[in-house]
Design an enzyme around this catalytic site. Structure first.
Site, PDB file in Angstrom:
ATOM      1  N   ASP A 431      33.404  14.908 -83.694  1.00  0.00           N
ATOM      2  CA  ASP A 431      32.956  16.226 -83.307  1.00  0.00           C
ATOM      3  C   ASP A 431      32.160  16.773 -84.487  1.00  0.00           C
ATOM      4  O   ASP A 431      32.215  16.208 -85.575  1.00  0.00           O
ATOM      5  CB  ASP A 431      34.207  17.074 -83.045  1.00  0.00           C
ATOM      6  N   ASP A 866      38.531  18.772 -83.814  1.00  0.00           N
ATOM      7  CA  ASP A 866      39.450  19.829 -84.223  1.00  0.00           C
ATOM      8  C   ASP A 866      39.743  20.819 -83.119  1.00  0.00           C
ATOM      9  O   ASP A 866      40.669  21.601 -83.230  1.00  0.00           O
ATOM     10  CB  ASP A 866      38.887  20.582 -85.417  1.00  0.00           C
ATOM     11  N   ASP A 870      37.949  18.750 -77.828  1.00  0.00           N
ATOM     12  CA  ASP A 870      37.942  17.351 -78.260  1.00  0.00           C
ATOM     13  C   ASP A 870      39.152  16.587 -77.731  1.00  0.00           C
ATOM     14  O   ASP A 870      39.276  15.387 -77.973  1.00  0.00           O
ATOM     15  CB  ASP A 870      37.958  17.274 -79.793  1.00  0.00           C
TER      16      ASP A 870
END
Lengths: 1197, 338
Positions: A431, A866, A870
């Protein structure tokens, strides 16, 4: 401006103030969904304030007790046992153990059962402890207290677990909601309250909820004395963002929406208290409905290990079969003349030995043989691996280098069964926001009235400067000397602006002071943040929807425009009066908020200032804003555009600020239209609102541009560089827009100048033109074709050139690229590119991409992220790493390992991953070795006992082999062994490839170890028998019988197996010494002790050691002889390999050994020459720059 | 998924920073052995240097042993008769006289062994067919369950029961040198632990060899089991199908070239299963009986180690390790597409 991944734009609630907001969502009409209330799926009926009512009782909704444990006291044994015996090996041992009670058994039943009990017991204790911990956590949660209405307007503290549907609860500031509640009223008059949903979706910003108007007056305890209401709503479901229901209150129906629903595990903020009625309890709550068990993941090594076990089963069945055939033939001849073994009484034998029924005897014998050769299968393998992995994860958790002081978070391995997988990662899918970057925006530069302000240096610029200045340093040193935390004067979070021309009210003297003033004012007014005044210090802090937003308000404050109060309709700012030079308070009347969304890419507010001027203040992306400037507003356009481009190059997020003065008339017309559009309930409401706002946001006057840095986390470029050197591919999957993603790509060296970018996008004019139309099929078809064409072109480019390529694809194209028939094409292109960036991707797409890579390449994938968006990706990937940063717990909760910072990934993979991989694979290989050695001596002995299944060893020797004499050293190997130290793991990242290519657990290596085991067994067996039989073995003329030979052989096996371990270990600590030599010593002690107890139990081993073995020199010299002989083959092999064909870790050991590790040039040479050309990372960047020179250097060598 | 946040906040005052210790940071002091040429060569030479002398010692010890092996099963049976029938008959005369020449002086004690080949004393059915409890304690004489089919006769327990005892070896040997009888000492041929603990001094043979089928030797019912050392020796089962068992000792020296006359009562039926019977006279040394395998093995392995050591030296000299040349690493050999 775009907060991360706002793919749920429509569902996210903001700081709504009922009058001024456009309320795009949330308040639903009765018409759409509410018709189905009472129908299937919408059957829930809640009698508010009457939880004990008879009718409510009929409903029988579950209590609020939440259970996350796997077992209860009663179900623990059956369930846990069942789990254990689902493993093939354990089940086999259970069958063997059961058969051991029949006359078929070659050994006593007890000795067969005990290891199984120990092994299963250990696993179950582990399960039990884990479950007990979960139980503790449950207890804590379930026993939290909340105020519940107990009649007569009295509220009493009650445990969460005792809540019932229909209860009225009062939740106070900073408390968690105990269940899903219907918001009735709050300490505010209009029943609004602020909610923090970090535990749910990881978003840190506050959300505004509002109760129904009809109940909003009831904000005191006594109001609930006679309160009654009937709520009908949807059944429990997992969708966090929908809620459909209606409330019957005072004989009137009121529609309910998610706006009134407070979810369990979110937190009340900025509101003194609220009253709510419990709608969903316990496991019906949305958050628990949402928590699916994370898919249990097994590492590749373990899957392969299963195959090896099957292979061993194959070997086991084969040798048992061969033995049975032979046994059958021999038994059949037992009555024949010349072969009549009369001493066995074949004439009156039971079926097991009956020559007349030899086939049946052979069949039974087959079962017996299966039991006898069970020592080929390592019974304690699973439990040992479990223990080892738990200990390994303790080491990961304890690593001081992965502890992040700022948030007080150490690394946390949540599942221990993937440790070794960490050493085999081929592709990382990352990410961006919050993972590569801090997700804390810093206002760093701005351009006002065509002048660029801000002397701050961005991370990217600093990185570039560093490389330019000293290109050599990149290769040489491997320590991050100064953490990039720059020592700026202001340590204010979100503000890194440094320019004396503007600071400290100096702007007044600038040429365009009026523009600067407007600029700052716009920053202070045009946003949706809420100020929070610290009463003691008088300092104002802000709760903003996104970190960018906060950065702007903070910047305005620091520049002298302190936004300090917000009411329903006003925004108050402390600002400098240019004429008097004093601070004055100004109040702006907030008329409308035109919200941000991803199509508008801008937000505006309409305010009336104290002079009565109506202003439209607007900020937005340059791509949309430049086009909206009026003729008179383009004064600074050229300079600003130049600055904006500069900022973008430096990896900054830019926004343009512009304003417009509205006349009273204009505003009136707009407001009418706007209200009209807002109150529509049809589907095209949004489009209409967009249209209306479009008309007003025209003819803007440009003020300037802001540049915010989404700071890279410290150490990210270095980490990416190391990972690239280790040969790990990194894909970035982000919800951000393409420009930002590319900027960050540059910032962290994933992209570099000279890398060819293949950009796949659907923002082409043709597609956009088509999208204006309505024909969805045509759009899809054209889009698909366009994507395929772009991919094919990209592939052609890649094939024709040897340069490094970067693939950048946006979310829309990705949707088509991930379709079944194109995805392989896409994957082929993607893996031939050095870096891949997917922008604007939704959580689902992230998960799909992860699956594509995982299934398509069959390599190990690691996802790191995080945020809640995700989660899909983390669960889909082979390993999910959660960053336990600011974005809440969702990602961490569904991850396998949680770390606090991206840069810790380097250590996690290169050091711990490598170690764990090496440890587990050597451990498993060794396990098979030791059991094959042991099992084969038993088998060889059978050949000399006419395959009658007489074990060569005493029952208890057999039993204790796996659990006593050889178990601890192998665990020590799995926990402590290190081929090279952490420092060298990091210094020579290429070492990691051993795991990626699975060199240490290849079939060649596994079979090699097994053959080594066979070889050891053959040497031990033949040397022992030849040396000891048939002559006397001591001075007294006694011959070595069954007991002496068996025990000598066993002694040799224990020695050989443990010494083999000593040869295989490359990191000999005291612990290894204790375990290895202790294992051998333990054997002798056991032999002594066992021989000392009455012959009732010790049978053949009685006094064996004292009386027969120890006094006979032959015993000792045979042991030495056999042990050394059995070790020579492996020792030779090892010596040759280490010297002439070292693997990479071997080479590093040589370097260390020769003390050349401190010779940077030499290390560098080794490193350089072992690296296949990296294509990303700053090393690659500097290599690309110095390429011609480098080539020449290499030729010289 | 449930909210653990509350608990983590309450404990947040306490730092969760891992404590530094060499153990938790995996930095324990350790020896990191690496197979350097020096170490490898030294190890091999050392092994060679230690092994060869041990080998020589063992070999010489074994060479000092004087051993006479005489296979008599074929010669002690009339060639014209059916062997099994002959040996099973009560009426045939099974006495057989053999003469052996002493090759070298044999110092006393000279151990007498009988050797059986192709006799599976390690067969599972055979090994299990005994009752240790019964042998130990007279009260346990009824515990004959493992002994089938030699457990009971006319429903009376057999002591000692089971196939092992039942098949007791019963050839006897008488020795004389030049007409002088050599006395055979049959004391202390069994292990002390057997005599003192495993076989009871109050357990007397009962109903032994009374069944329809007679296996091997009979026992004197007046002597307790613990003193029937032939039985004790026999019942300590052999490991391999070819084994020797101690028969007795001759407590006097035998001179070289002396002729020993052995009178054998050839009772034991090894013919049915094609076994061989041998008589062995042997002296012992510290290493035991005659077996050059161990000595030769030591010398061979020792020699091999020295050979390997020289090979390694040569290899190290001829082909010094290419320092840090990773060109043959697997990932450099087959460069992947990227």
């Amino acid at each position: 401006m775009a907060p991360k991944d706002r793919n749920r734009d429509g569902k996210k609630k903001k700081l709504h103030f009922s009058k001024i907001y456009s309320f795009r969502c949330g308040r639903g009409g009765f018409k759409e969904d509410h018709g189905s209330i009472g129908g299937p799926g919408f059957s829930r009926v809640v009698y508010c304030n009457e939880p004990a009512d008879f009718e409510a009782g009929l409903r029988n909704y579950p209590g609020n007790y939440v259970k996350s444990t796997k077992y209860t006291v009663a179900s623990f044994f059956p369930k846990a046992l069942f789990e254990q015996f689902r493993r093939v090996a354990n089940f086999y041992f259970l069958v063997v153990g059961t058969l051991a009670f029949t006359p078929l058994a070659p050994y006593s039943a007890v000795s067969a059962i005990i290891p199984l009990i120990i092994v299963i017991g250990a696993s179950m204790v582990k399960e039990g402890i884990e479950d007990w911990r979960r139980q503790q956590q449950d207890m804590e949660v379930n026993n939290r207290k909340v105020k519940v209405h107990h009649g007569d307007g009295l509220f009493q503290n009650t445990e969460w677990k005792n809540l019932r549907v229909g209860d009225i609860v009062k939740v106070e500031k900073d408390e968690f909601f105990p269940a899903d509640l219907l918001l009735l009223s709050s300490s505010y008059d209009d029943a609004v309250c602020y909610v923090e949903t970090m535990n749910l979706d990881g978003e840190t910003n506050l959300k505004l909820k509002q109760g129904l108007e009809v109940t909003s007056f009831m904000n005191e305890d006594v109001n609930y004395k006679d309160f009654k209401a009937l709520v009908k709503c949807e059944d429990p479901n997992a969708n966090l963002y929908t809620f459909v229901g209606s409330m019957e209150f005072e004989e009137q129906q009121h529609p309910l929406s998610p706006q009134q629903l407070l979810l369990r595990d979110s937190k009340l903020r900025n509101t003194d208290y609220i009253y709510g009625s419990v709608i969903f309890t316990g496991h019906d709550t949305k958050v628990i409905q949402n928590s699916t068990d994370p898919p249990s993941k097994r590492s590749k090594i373990e899957k392969k290990m299963d195959k090896i076990i099957y292979f061993l089963f194959g070997v086991l069945f084969t040798i048992a079969f061969v033995g049975s055939i032979y046994f059958g033939i021999v038994t059949k001849k037992d009555l024949d003349k010349g072969h009549n073994r009369w001493y066995l009484r074949p004439d009156s034998a039971k079926i097991f030995f009956d020559p007349k029924r030899a086939p049946a005897a052979a069949t039974y014998h087959f079962l017996t043989a299966l039991m006898l050769y069970s020592y080929l299968i390592p019974i304690s393998l699973y439990v040992s691996i479990e223990i080892v992995k738990v200990l390994q994860s303790m080491f990961i958790n304890q690593d001081i280098h992965m502890y992040y002081e700022e948030t007080d978070k150490p690394a946390h391995a949540r599942t221990s069964n993937l440790n070794e997988e960490l050493g085999q990662v081929d592709t990382i899918l990352s990410d961006k926001t919050g993972t590569l970057t801090c997700n804390s925006m810093e206002f760093i530069k701005c351009s006002v009235a065509g002048t660029a302000y801000g002397r701050g240096v961005t991370e990217v610029e600093r990185a570039m400067a560093k490389r330019n200045g000293s290109p050599l340093m990149v290769n040489g040193k491997d320590v991050v000397e100064d953490s990039p935390k720059s020592a700026t004067k202001s340590s204010i979070k979100g503000y890194n602006f440094d320019d004396e021309r503007i600071a400290d009210s100096n702007w007044v003297n600038e040429l365009h002071a009026d523009v600067i003033q407007k600029f700052c004012r716009l920053l202070a007014v045009c946003h949706t943040a809420i100020p929070e005044m610290d009463e003691e210090t008088g300092k104002v802090s802000y709760e903003a929807e996104s970190p960018d937003e906060a950065a702007f308000v903070i910047a305005a404050r620091e520049l002298g425009f302190e936004f300090y109060r917000r009411t329903q309709t006003t925004v108050s700012v402390n600002e400098l009066d240019t004429s008097s030079g004093k601070k004055i308070e100004r109040e702006y009347k907030l008329l409308n908020v035109l919200e941000f969304n991803s199509t508008r890419k801008r937000m505006s507010v309409i305010v009336k200032d104290e002079e009565g001027k109506i202003l439209l203040l607007s900020k937005g992306a340059d791509s949309v804003m430049f086009g909206r400037l009026g003729k008179n507003g383009r004064e600074f356009e050229d300079q600003t555009r130049e600055h904006v481009n500069e900022y973008a190059d430096a990896g900054l997020r830019t926004l343009l600020l512009a304003y417009r003065v509205l006349s009273e008339e204009e505003y009136k017309i707009f407001n009418e239209k706007f209200l009209e559009a807002k109150n529509l309930v049809t589907a095209d409401r949004e489009a209409l609102i967009d249209e209306v706002t479009e008309t007003i946001e025209q003819d803007l006057i440009l003020l300037g541009a802001t540049a915010v840095e989404d700071k890279l986390q410290p150490g990210v470029p270095e980490c990416i560089d190391k990972l690239a050197q280790a040969g790990i591919k990194l894909w970035v999957l982000t919800g951000d827009k393409m420009e930002t993603a590319i900027n960050i790509g540059f910032a962290c060296s994933l992209l570099r100048q000279g890398m060819k970018q293949i950009i796949i996008t659907l923002e082409t004019p043709e597609i956009i033109a088509l999208e204006k139309g309505d024909d969805k099929n045509a759009i899809a078809k054209a889009s698909r074709q366009s994507v395929i064409q772009q991919i094919t072109e990209g592939k052609a480019q890649v094939r024709s050139s040897s340069e490094a390529f970067a693939l950048i694809i946006d979310g829309k194209s990705l949707a088509y690229a991930l379709e079944d028939d194109t995805k392989n094409l896409f994957l082929e292109l993607a893996i031939s590119c050095a870096s891949v960036i997917c922008c604007r991707s939704s959580p689902k797409q992230k998960a799909l991409v992860t699956r594509l890579v995982k299934d398509g390449t069959k390599k190990t994938t690691l996802a790191i992220g995080d945020g809640a968006n995700d989660v899909g990706m983390l669960q889909e990937a082979d390993i999910g790493i959660g960053i336990s940063g600011v974005e809440g717990m969702q990602a961490v909760m569904s991850s396998d390992v949680a770390i606090a910072q991206f840069r810790f990934l380097e250590r996690l993979l290169l050091v711990h991953g490598h170690w764990c991989y090496r440890r587990i694979s050597s451990m498993i290989c060794y396990f098979f070795y030791k059991n094959v050695t042991f099992g084969f001596t038993v088998f060889l002995y059978e050949a000399y006992a006419s395959f009658s299944a007489q074990p060569a060893y005493n029952d208890w020797f057999l039993t204790l082999y796996n659990i006593f004499f050889t178990s601890l050293p192998v665990i020590a190997l799995g926990v402590f062994d290190q081929d090279v130290s952490a420092r060298f793991c990091l210094k020579f990242p290429m070492l990691y490839q051993e795991g990626v290519q699975n060199l240490l657990f290849s079939w060649r290596r596994i079979i090699g170890w097994m053959l080594n085991g066979v070889c050891s067994a053959v040497i031990i067996f033949f040397l022992c028998t030849k040396a000891l039989d048939p002559q006397a073995f001591n001075k007294n003329g006694k011959v070595a019988g069954f007991a002496v030979l068996g025990t000598t052989m066993y002694t040799c096996v224990v020695w050989v197996v443990n010494c083999q371990m000593a040869l295989a270990v490359s990191y000999f600590t005291l612990i290894q010494h204790i375990f290895i030599w202790g294992g051998i010593a333990l054997w002798y002690l056991f032999l002594l002790a066992y021989g000392a107890i009455t012959p009732k139990y010790s049978s053949t081993a009685y006094k064996l050691f004292i009386e027969a073995l120890a006094p006979a020199p032959a015993f000792w010299i045979v042991t030495i002889f056999v042990v050394i002989s059995a070790l020579i083959p492996y020792f030779c092999y090892n010596a040759i390999q280490m010297r002439f064909f070292p693997m990479y870790h071997g080479m590093i050991q040589w370097i260390r050994r020769e003390g050349r590790s401190d010779d940077p040039e030499y290390c560098n040479m080794v490193r350089q020459r072992s690296i296949r050309p990296t294509t990303v990372g700053f090393t690659a960047r500097s290599m690309a720059r110095t390429n011609p020179l480098d080539g020449r250097k290499q030729n010289h060598r | 998924m449930s909210s653990g946040e509350g608990s983590s906040q309450s404990s947040s005052k306490k730092s969760r920073q891992p404590k530094y210790s060499r153990f938790t940071q995996q930095e324990l002091p350790a020896c990191k052995p690496i197979l350097t040429p020096g170490l490898v060569v030294t190890t091999f030479i050392l092994v060679g240097v230690i092994f060869i002398p041990i080998g020589l010692l063992s070999l010489s010890a074994s060479e000092r042993v004087v051993e006479i092996v005489d296979r008599y099963d074929e010669d002690c049976i009339p060639s014209d008769q059916e062997k099994t029938a002959f040996i099973q008959s009560d009426k045939t005369n099974k006495t057989c006289v053999r003469s052996l020449t002493v090759p070298k002086k044999m110092q006393h004690p000279v151990y007498i062994y009988y050797q059986l080949d192709n006799f599976y004393q390690n067969h599972r059915r055979y090994v299990k067919s005994r009752s240790d409890k019964q042998l130990r304690n007279p009260e346990n004489e009824d515990l004959t369950s493992p002994c089938e089919p030699e457990a009971r006769v006319d429903n009376k327990p057999i002591v000692p029961c089971g196939l092992v005892a039942w098949s007791l070896f019963n050839d006897t040997y008488g020795f004389s040198v030049g007409g002088m009888n050599l006395s055979v000492n049959k004391k202390d041929i069994a292990w002390d632990s057997d005599k003192n603990y495993k076989f009871g001094s109050k357990v007397y043979p009962k109903n032994f060899q009374q069944g329809s089928l007679i296996g091997g030797g009979k026992l004197d019912e007046k002597i307790p089991l613990s003193e029937q050392e032939d039985l004790l020796v026999w019942m300590r089962t052999a490991a391999l199908p070819s084994f020797r068992k101690l028969y007795g000792r001759i407590e006097q020296d035998l001179e070289a070239n002396e002729m020993i006359t052995v009178v054998i009562q050839n009772n034991y039926n090894a013919y049915a299963f094609g076994g061989k019977k041998k008589l062995v006279l042997s002296t012992t040394t510290w290493i035991g009986g005659k077996n050059s395998f161990l000595g030769l093995g030591y010398i061979t392995i020792g020699g091999l180690c020295l050979f390997i050591a020289t090979t390694f030296i040569v290899m190290y000299l001829i082909k010094p390790r290419p320092y840090g040349d990773p060109s043959y690493l697997s990932w450099n050999r087959n460069p992947p597409g990227n």
